[in-house]
Design an enzyme around this catalytic site. Structure first.
Site, PDB file in Angstrom:
ATOM      1  CG  ASN A  71     -18.307 -28.066  20.033  1.00 15.04           C
ATOM      2  OD1 ASN A  71     -18.288 -27.615  21.170  1.00 15.04           O
ATOM      3  ND2 ASN A  71     -17.212 -28.429  19.398  1.00 15.04           N
ATOM      4  CD  GLU A 116     -16.420 -27.952  23.952  1.00 18.51           C
ATOM      5  OE1 GLU A 116     -15.753 -28.251  22.941  1.00 18.51           O
ATOM      6  OE2 GLU A 116     -17.602 -27.581  23.886  1.00 18.51           O
ATOM      7  CG  ASP A 160     -19.142  12.701  -7.192  1.00 18.97           C
ATOM      8  OD1 ASP A 160     -18.226  13.400  -7.643  1.00 18.97           O
ATOM      9  OD2 ASP A 160     -20.267  12.618  -7.718  1.00 18.97           O
ATOM     10  CB  VAL A 176     -14.364 -30.990  16.075  1.00 23.55           C
ATOM     11  CG1 VAL A 176     -15.761 -30.446  15.832  1.00 23.55           C
ATOM     12  CG2 VAL A 176     -13.907 -31.820  14.893  1.00 23.55           C
ATOM     13  CG  ASP A 191     -17.802   9.462  -9.428  1.00 19.98           C
ATOM     14  OD1 ASP A 191     -16.845  10.233  -9.257  1.00 19.98           O
ATOM     15  OD2 ASP A 191     -18.975   9.840  -9.537  1.00 19.98           O
ATOM     16  CB  THR A 241     -22.956 -24.273  22.933  1.00 16.44           C
ATOM     17  OG1 THR A 241     -21.855 -24.951  22.310  1.00 16.44           O
ATOM     18  CG2 THR A 241     -23.371 -25.040  24.172  1.00 16.44           C
ATOM     19  CG  ASP A 278     -23.415  10.810  -9.621  1.00 16.97           C
ATOM     20  OD1 ASP A 278     -22.196  11.065  -9.732  1.00 16.97           O
ATOM     21  OD2 ASP A 278     -24.298  11.671  -9.763  1.00 16.97           O
TER      22      ASP A 278
END
Length: 885
Positions: A702, A677, A326, A279, A612, A705, A608
């Site tokens: 953990n 760690e 376009d 972990v 397209d 932080t 548009d």
């Protein structure tokens, strides 16, 4: 694969192939005067189905939740929660469950908000249609139109289905949504009108040949549906990182487990330590940090008129190396404007916006300009419509004639002038003649004839009575304007003492001048091009228009020089230096985007129109226009521009770069702590510390932080000069560009000061494990300040980070001072001297990291426009850019 066998429309063979009935089973064509009967309509609807394209599938709540939980980092988070349950650590299990819940709720809420915003923009393609059934005209829902229906078309109507025209009177149709052509197309009897196109002038009657999915609109929708949704670069990078971290964490945990067993420790105890180490090595807050950063970015973009439909797409914009834009309606306004007038007095420029009659002509040309303005006012069937409730001027009729009408007003000739010249005769425009002629009575009792049309149809001896040198001069000027990308009209007139016979209207005319029309570029388009260039992003223009027109637009917006490739030359799509693809069809846009992606580019496609939509889906990020765009484009896009302004894309690119930098910033911070760690847990036993940290202590650090400070890091502002850096290489890993070296150095420093605190504590008889635990937490929180973004002068700092770190420090101190937490975490009380030692050692890694970043910034030149020279892949300059993070 061809949707349109030829750019201008479909041939009869294509029509037969696409028909919903076999050719030998087609029902009898109804009489135009009668139309279908009610029984015929029911029978045909049973065979052809409704005249609709399939609605985009709506994801249910279960599907949305599953999509969020299948994210690789969320799955790691679920594993972390399962571990805390195994450890019977209810507090941490609840905390991780809250993180998962927040992550899921934020993601689902953003998806739902985007869907609601797009629904608000939706406008039905053709809500109703005028048909003739049972001998009378009816207005029916467009979805009820069936093959064989007799459809009546008039100016302003949206064509409800594919129609074979039986009658056409001065009929012109805007097909920009399908073909990209910015100029309406004239239609004659026997021609085809396609679903979703707009009648701009004239009238017509036709028989419906194809409906729903069989229509041109439906077949393009099928192309869109066939395109799979591509995973974003961030999703790909996080997936790779998840596997790497998971395998590494499991390997290290196995090593610690074996080492503990060799030392004679119990299997159960070491199993818990190994699982806790797993972990510790995984930044379980990463999914929450990423989701919150993306959601906040989407919120900021929504405030700047950019609606995010796909949350991970926010970051993708920061990776873009090519923008395939376009032309019509995106870089240009999508409507014609008269920009220049040429008379015997010279060339005159016309100022003004859209159809607003306000503007002027410079230099003034006196009578020649007024004469030309009068002629284009009279030989005209359009009408200007004043704005309503703060809107803008609009027009009814042919857009080109509306542009001429606005130009006449800007020359000082108003529509009221037409009342002095009543129209008494006309020869309408048709596709064969390419001109229109009208006859008018004059205030002094004579007769004025005006004519306008293409230069090829007007500048001919059969019509004109001008000397050859005058005709030649105007012909050369028309060719010059056409080469510059203008649509040119020639205008001529004459005055008769007596009313001329109809067959003599187009005889003995004298040139009044030329009108040069253009689809004007959007305001600020050149600034957008400049911003893309500074950011090292290659802009390519894609359009269905003529190459000369496209080239002129490219010149006006300042696109760098390059070759122009037409639809027949797409083999050159891989060649460097192409800046414009003209005369492109929908499937060719797909080919262009696909080829660019094969070259390693991250492609953003803007558009548009219906034409397209397939390319918008194929692109890494599709950017659709919200105001003037079609529903098909909006549904295919990842980002919808509510203001149709391409400049919004530059803001979105900056937001994407900011988000990616913050994700890397959090990764560097979180992995440094996780590595520290791991080092502590692996080296502690060799220094005489049998179990350096308890599992609950690792999870507590953990949580503090990686939690609030991690989320706050996701809200850091953009680095200065972010938009003057080239895009990062598409293949760059999440820990690339030197970030892994910084993680290693910082993690080692944090572990070093933490072990030093433990050694000092043991030598003075203090609780060494508590000192180690406290220093490790303080050191990681100090690094959070050191990795924050470099401040832009005048911009405020991120207040969330200071608040988050302060709260985490308070909780870390409480873990040592509060009796309930001491029991939960297995810590001992510390005095003021102990806290001072932990704090003094804990700030050292952060100070060292901040100093190294400051030195690196001093040694490296500031980012500037020259960074764009790195090219589209951004190979040059990305190291410095990412090391700053």
């Amino acid at each position: 694969r061809a949707v349109f066998p030829q750019c201008g429309g479909m041939d009869s063979a294509a029509t037969a192939r696409a028909a919903p009935f076999p050719a030998d089973e087609l029902p009898a064509t109804p009489r135009l005067e009668d139309g279908l009967s009610a029984a015929d309509v029911l029978a045909r609807r049973a065979t052809s189905g409704p005249n609709t394209t399939p609605d985009p599938p709506r994801r249910g709540i279960a599907s949305r939740i599953g999509g969020q939980l299948r994210d690789p980092m969320v799955m790691l988070l679920l594993v972390a929660m399962a571990v805390t349950v195994v450890l019977a650590d209810v507090t941490d299990a609840v905390v991780i469950a809250i993180v998962i819940t927040v992550n899921t709720v934020v993601g689902i809420a953003q998806e739902a908000r985007a869907d609601r915003a797009v629904d608000a923009l939706r406008q039905l393609a053709a809500p109703t249609a005028r048909v003739r059934r049972d001998g009378r005209e009816q207005v029916v829902p467009a979805a009820d139109v069936v093959p064989g229906d007799v459809v009546l078309l008039d100016a302003g109507d949206i064509v409800p289905a594919d129609v074979r025209l039986a009658e056409a009177a001065r009929l012109q149709i805007d097909e920009a949504s399908l073909t990209g052509e910015s100029v309406p197309v004239g239609k004659a009897a026997g021609a085809e009108a396609h679903a979703g196109t707009i009648v701009t002038s004239g009238r017509g009657t036709g028989i419906v040949t194809r409906t729903g999915a069989s229509s041109a609109l439906g077949r393009i929708a099928a192309l869109v549906a066939a395109e799979p949704i591509r995973r974003t670069p961030l999703q790909k990078r996080l997936t790779t990182l998840s596997w790497t971290l998971g395998i590494t964490a499991l390997a290290l945990s196995a090593i610690v487990l074996v080492a503990g067993l060799v030392q004679g420790r119990g299997f159960g105890e070491m199993l818990l330590v190994a699982i806790s180490l797993t972990v510790a090595a995984v930044p379980e807050s990463l999914p929450a940090v990423v989701t919150v950063a993306l959601a906040m970015g989407a919120y900021r973009m929504a405030r700047r008129s950019a609606i995010v439909r796909n949350l991970p797409a926010v970051e993708t914009l920061g990776s873009v190396t090519v923008v395939a834009a376009d032309k019509t309606g995106t870089l240009t306004e999508g409507r014609m404007t008269a920009e220049q007038l040429v008379t015997t007095a010279g060339t005159h420029r016309v100022s003004g916006t859209g159809y607003d009659p306000a503007g002027q002509v410079s230099p003034g040309g006196g009578n020649p300009v007024l004469r030309l303005a009068r002629d284009i006012l009279l030989c005209n069937d359009a009408t200007l419509v004043p704005p309503q409730a703060g809107g803008r001027w609009t027009a009814t009729g042919d857009p080109m004639e509306a542009a001429l009408l606005a130009a006449a007003h800007r020359c000082g000739i108003g529509r009221d002038e037409a009342g002095n010249y009543p129209r008494i005769a006309e020869v309408p425009f048709d596709a064969a003649r390419h001109r229109m002629t009208t006859a008018h009575g004059t205030p002094d009792g004579r007769y004025l004839v005006t004519c306008k049309g293409s230069p090829e149809s007007v500048l001919v001896p059969a019509l004109l009575a001008d000397p050859p040198d005058v005709v030649a001069r105007f012909t050369a000027e028309a060719e010059r304007l056409a080469a510059d990308g203008y649509r040119v009209l020639a205008v001529a007139d004459t005055v008769h003492a007596d009313r001329p016979p109809a067959d003599q209207l187009e005889r003995g005319l004298h040139l009044a001048g030329l009108v040069a029309l253009v689809d004007p570029v959007r305001e600020g388009a050149d600034d957008v091009v400049r911003a893309f260039g500074e950011a090292g992003i290659r802009l390519i223009l894609i359009t269905g228009d003529h190459p000369a027109t496209a080239s002129a637009v490219a010149d006006r917006i300042g696109l760098p020089p390059g070759r122009i490739v037409s639809g027949t030359g797409l083999d050159e799509v891989r060649a460097d230096g192409v800046r414009v693809f003209a005369r492109t069809r929908p499937e060719q846009k797909l080919m262009i985007v696909g080829a660019l992606q094969e070259q390693g580019h991250v492609v953003a496609m803007t558009g548009d129109g219906v034409n397209d939509a397939p390319a918008l889906r194929r692109a890494d990020i599709g950017v659709a226009m919200g105001l003037g765009g079609t529903e098909a484009a909006r549904q295919a896009g990842d980002l919808v521009l509510a203001d149709d302004n391409l400049a919004t894309v530059t803001h979105a690119v900056e937001e994407g770069r900011r988000i990616y930098a913050n994700v890397r910033r959090f990764l560097g911070y979180a992995l440094s702590g996780g590595l520290a760690e791991v080092i502590v847990m692996m080296t502690g036993p060799s220094l005489g510390f049998g179990l350096p940290l308890l599992p609950a202590q690792i999870l507590w650090i953990n949580m503090l932080t990686h939690g609030l400070p991690g989320v706050a890091l996701g809200a850091e502002p953009a680095e200065r000069g972010a938009m003057r850096q080239p895009p990062r290489p598409p293949g760059e890993a999440m820990l690339g560009a030197g970030l892994w070296r910084r993680v290693t150095a910082t993690g080692t420093a944090i572990a070093g000061v933490s072990m030093a605190a433990a050694l000092l504590a043991r030598s003075h008889g203090l609780p060494w494990q508590t000192m180690l635990f406290t220093t490790l937490g303080f050191a990681q929180l100090g690094v959070a300040f050191a990795v924050r973004s470099r401040r832009v002068p005048g911009a405020p700092r991120n207040p969330l980070l200071a608040a988050a770190v302060a709260l985490s420090v308070v909780l870390q101190v409480a873990a040592v001072l509060a009796p309930p937490l001491r029991v939960l975490l297995g810590t001992d009380a510390l005095g003021l001297a102990g806290f001072a030692l932990c704090a003094g050692l804990g700030v050292l890694p952060g100070i060292a990291l901040a100093a190294s970043r400051w030195i690196a910034g001093r040694r490296s030149p500031s980012a500037g426009p020259s960074a764009a020279a790195a090219g589209p892949t951004g190979q040059q300059g990305s190291e410095h850019h990412n090391l700053e993070v």
